[in-house]
Scaffold this motif. Structure first.
Motif, PDB file in Angstrom:
ATOM      1  N   GLN A 148      -4.113   5.434   2.253  1.00  0.00           N
ATOM      2  CA  GLN A 148      -4.776   4.117   2.481  1.00  0.00           C
ATOM      3  C   GLN A 148      -5.875   4.018   3.420  1.00  0.00           C
ATOM      4  O   GLN A 148      -7.102   3.510   3.155  1.00  0.00           O
ATOM      5  N   LEU A 149      -5.792   4.784   4.782  1.00  0.00           N
ATOM      6  CA  LEU A 149      -6.616   4.839   5.614  1.00  0.00           C
ATOM      7  C   LEU A 149      -7.967   5.509   5.117  1.00  0.00           C
ATOM      8  O   LEU A 149      -9.221   5.337   5.161  1.00  0.00           O
ATOM      9  N   ALA A 150      -7.615   6.731   4.358  1.00  0.00           N
ATOM     10  CA  ALA A 150      -8.872   7.439   3.476  1.00  0.00           C
ATOM     11  C   ALA A 150      -9.524   6.732   2.553  1.00  0.00           C
ATOM     12  O   ALA A 150     -10.841   6.910   2.632  1.00  0.00           O
ATOM     13  N   VAL A 151      -8.854   5.789   1.677  1.00  0.00           N
ATOM     14  CA  VAL A 151      -9.604   5.039   0.872  1.00  0.00           C
ATOM     15  C   VAL A 151     -10.351   4.048   1.580  1.00  0.00           C
ATOM     16  O   VAL A 151     -11.696   3.606   1.475  1.00  0.00           O
ATOM     17  N   MET A 152      -9.810   3.485   2.700  1.00  0.00           N
ATOM     18  CA  MET A 152     -10.772   2.443   3.528  1.00  0.00           C
ATOM     19  C   MET A 152     -12.189   2.990   4.021  1.00  0.00           C
ATOM     20  O   MET A 152     -12.986   2.344   3.854  1.00  0.00           O
ATOM     21  N   LEU A 153     -11.725   4.288   4.656  1.00  0.00           N
ATOM     22  CA  LEU A 153     -13.010   4.901   5.023  1.00  0.00           C
ATOM     23  C   LEU A 153     -13.894   5.144   3.902  1.00  0.00           C
ATOM     24  O   LEU A 153     -15.229   5.032   4.171  1.00  0.00           O
ATOM     25  N   GLN A 154     -13.625   5.663   2.828  1.00  0.00           N
ATOM     26  CA  GLN A 154     -14.420   5.915   1.570  1.00  0.00           C
ATOM     27  C   GLN A 154     -15.265   4.749   1.144  1.00  0.00           C
ATOM     28  O   GLN A 154     -16.196   4.850   0.903  1.00  0.00           O
ATOM     29  N   VAL A 155     -14.675   3.525   0.970  1.00  0.00           N
ATOM     30  CA  VAL A 155     -15.241   2.395   0.323  1.00  0.00           C
ATOM     31  C   VAL A 155     -15.601   1.310   1.022  1.00  0.00           C
ATOM     32  O   VAL A 155     -16.170   0.564   0.673  1.00  0.00           O
ATOM     33  N   GLU A 156     -15.171   1.168   2.385  1.00  0.00           N
ATOM     34  CA  GLU A 156     -15.409   0.182   3.256  1.00  0.00           C
ATOM     35  C   GLU A 156     -16.349   0.570   4.331  1.00  0.00           C
ATOM     36  O   GLU A 156     -17.102  -0.192   5.006  1.00  0.00           O
ATOM     37  N   GLY A 157     -16.197   1.816   4.778  1.00  0.00           N
ATOM     38  CA  GLY A 157     -17.205   2.131   6.165  1.00  0.00           C
ATOM     39  C   GLY A 157     -16.472   2.386   7.287  1.00  0.00           C
ATOM     40  O   GLY A 157     -15.266   2.178   7.192  1.00  0.00           O
ATOM     41  N   PRO A 158     -17.239   2.401   8.274  1.00  0.00           N
ATOM     42  CA  PRO A 158     -16.573   2.607   9.675  1.00  0.00           C
ATOM     43  C   PRO A 158     -15.461   1.524  10.287  1.00  0.00           C
ATOM     44  O   PRO A 158     -15.836   0.436   9.993  1.00  0.00           O
ATOM     45  N   PHE A 159     -14.488   2.072  10.781  1.00  0.00           N
ATOM     46  CA  PHE A 159     -13.561   0.935  11.522  1.00  0.00           C
ATOM     47  C   PHE A 159     -12.889   1.535  12.608  1.00  0.00           C
ATOM     48  O   PHE A 159     -12.847   2.814  12.936  1.00  0.00           O
ATOM     49  N   LEU A 165      10.371 -11.823  -5.761  1.00  0.00           N
ATOM     50  CA  LEU A 165       9.950 -11.115  -6.842  1.00  0.00           C
ATOM     51  C   LEU A 165       8.201 -10.832  -7.075  1.00  0.00           C
ATOM     52  O   LEU A 165       8.122 -12.074  -7.594  1.00  0.00           O
ATOM     53  N   ARG A 166       7.566  -9.806  -6.556  1.00  0.00           N
ATOM     54  CA  ARG A 166       6.253 -10.037  -6.844  1.00  0.00           C
ATOM     55  C   ARG A 166       5.649  -8.502  -7.031  1.00  0.00           C
ATOM     56  O   ARG A 166       6.499  -7.473  -6.757  1.00  0.00           O
ATOM     57  N   VAL A 167       4.543  -8.599  -7.566  1.00  0.00           N
ATOM     58  CA  VAL A 167       3.819  -7.350  -7.862  1.00  0.00           C
ATOM     59  C   VAL A 167       3.189  -6.830  -6.306  1.00  0.00           C
ATOM     60  O   VAL A 167       2.534  -7.691  -5.773  1.00  0.00           O
ATOM     61  N   GLY A 168       3.176  -5.585  -5.863  1.00  0.00           N
ATOM     62  CA  GLY A 168       2.918  -5.175  -4.529  1.00  0.00           C
ATOM     63  C   GLY A 168       1.378  -4.867  -4.334  1.00  0.00           C
ATOM     64  O   GLY A 168       0.713  -4.975  -5.388  1.00  0.00           O
ATOM     65  N   ASN A 169       1.198  -4.394  -3.266  1.00  0.00           N
ATOM     66  CA  ASN A 169      -0.375  -4.058  -2.832  1.00  0.00           C
ATOM     67  C   ASN A 169      -0.889  -3.011  -3.785  1.00  0.00           C
ATOM     68  O   ASN A 169      -0.119  -1.956  -3.891  1.00  0.00           O
ATOM     69  N   ARG A 170      -2.135  -3.004  -4.261  1.00  0.00           N
ATOM     70  CA  ARG A 170      -2.481  -2.399  -5.026  1.00  0.00           C
ATOM     71  C   ARG A 170      -3.771  -1.468  -4.453  1.00  0.00           C
ATOM     72  O   ARG A 170      -4.540  -0.737  -5.070  1.00  0.00           O
ATOM     73  N   GLU A 171      -4.186  -1.727  -3.322  1.00  0.00           N
ATOM     74  CA  GLU A 171      -5.296  -1.271  -2.699  1.00  0.00           C
ATOM     75  C   GLU A 171      -5.441  -0.089  -2.722  1.00  0.00           C
ATOM     76  O   GLU A 171      -4.057   0.722  -2.159  1.00  0.00           O
ATOM     77  N   GLY A 172      -6.461   0.573  -3.080  1.00  0.00           N
ATOM     78  CA  GLY A 172      -6.468   2.240  -3.067  1.00  0.00           C
ATOM     79  C   GLY A 172      -6.303   2.793  -4.350  1.00  0.00           C
ATOM     80  O   GLY A 172      -6.640   3.952  -4.541  1.00  0.00           O
ATOM     81  N   MET A 173      -5.408   2.145  -5.335  1.00  0.00           N
ATOM     82  CA  MET A 173      -5.085   2.773  -6.282  1.00  0.00           C
ATOM     83  C   MET A 173      -6.342   2.802  -7.531  1.00  0.00           C
ATOM     84  O   MET A 173      -7.271   1.894  -7.572  1.00  0.00           O
ATOM     85  N   VAL A 174      -6.110   3.794  -8.504  1.00  0.00           N
ATOM     86  CA  VAL A 174      -6.822   3.937  -9.409  1.00  0.00           C
ATOM     87  C   VAL A 174      -6.221   4.136 -10.758  1.00  0.00           C
ATOM     88  O   VAL A 174      -5.378   4.764 -10.904  1.00  0.00           O
ATOM     89  N   PHE A 175      -6.954   3.423 -11.824  1.00  0.00           N
ATOM     90  CA  PHE A 175      -6.287   3.449 -13.016  1.00  0.00           C
ATOM     91  C   PHE A 175      -7.320   3.578 -14.101  1.00  0.00           C
ATOM     92  O   PHE A 175      -8.326   3.317 -13.952  1.00  0.00           O
TER      93      PHE A 175
END
Length: 265
Positions: free
Chosen positions: A17-28, A125-135
């Protein structure tokens, strides 16, 4: 079709998740990483240190972490995606409040979509977090509305058999896809009924830039047991409001601030 593994290795999931954040969002910084993952700052620091060690991240002089050589993207793409996500997230949260289902923000990347923002609803009952996933774009509701907006020659290029190589068995039938995308354009929304995850249905709508072209998509995902055609007007209306609000704010962010009148004029 993607289903989560039976035994999720939490530290690996957090690092990805951190790797995806770095790639698409920039520094933090460490604090932001800890907040987003819901972990202690010491845990976030250890995860980031490992990403630095493996060249997925670099630590800057201002103590923020940025994408390293393995993940590096062009600066303009990165900053644009970060702006889109920062603007969209509060609107996704409002969308979740309206429909009581999980909501997502997606961008098109070749013939795939990447989920760059996700807000879960609070129902048991819910759909979970999809952030960072690719389809694959042709299977996902948001992907379909973005593909439907492409010029015909661009769509042909994406699905040129020569580009698919050993993935040729996964390539959609282009004639059937064109027919489906015509329907999506006519309706203004798309549905994914269990194509990427069994038991999950999603409805998506495009987010357009000032040129009228789709720059992203918003979607709501829910257990199929809670979806019915009777809900479509409510879901599409909520998605339309969310897309409009994101579009207006993105448009304002891209325009220069008005000049301030001189004092006493």
């Amino acid at each position: 079709m993607k289903n989560p593994p039976n035994y999720l290795v939490r530290s690996v999931d957090h690092a990805l998740q951190l790797a995806v954040m770095l790639q698409v969002e920039g520094p933090f910084g460490v604090g932001e990483a800890a907040r987003r993952l819901g972990v202690a700052p010491s845990t976030a620091h250890r995860l980031l240190a490992m990403l630095v060690y493996r060249d997925f991240a670099i630590r800057r002089e201002d103590h923020l972490y940025a994408a390293g050589p393995v993940l590096s993207l062009g600066g303009s793409s990165q900053s644009r995606t970060a702006l889109l996500r920062s603007i969209a997230m509060p609107h996704l949260a409002a969308l979740v409040e309206r429909v009581q289902e999980s909501a997502n923000l997606q961008i098109l990347s070749g013939d795939h979509v990447r989920f760059i923002g996700s807000v879960e609803c609070t129902r048991a009952l819910r759909v979970g977090n999809r952030e960072g996933m690719v389809f694959p774009a042709h299977l996902v509701s948001g992907g379909k509305v973005m593909l439907a907006d492409l010029p015909p020659e661009r769509l042909d290029a994406l699905y040129d058999p020569e580009k698919w190589g050993d993935r040729l068995d996964q390539r959609p039938n282009l004639a059937a896809l064109r027919r489906e995308l015509r329907n999506v354009r006519d309706r203004g929304f798309a549905i994914n009924a269990g194509k990427t995850e069994s038991g999950v249905t999603a409805v998506g709508r495009a987010v357009r830039g000032e040129d009228g072209r789709a720059l992203a998509a918003v979607s709501v995902s829910m257990p199929t047991s809670r979806f019915s055609r009777d809900r479509l007007p409510e879901l599409v209306s909520a998605l339309s409001l969310t897309a409009r609000d994101i579009e207006e704010e993105m448009g304002g962010a891209g325009r220069p601030a008005p000049a301030t009148a001189p004092y006493g004029s």
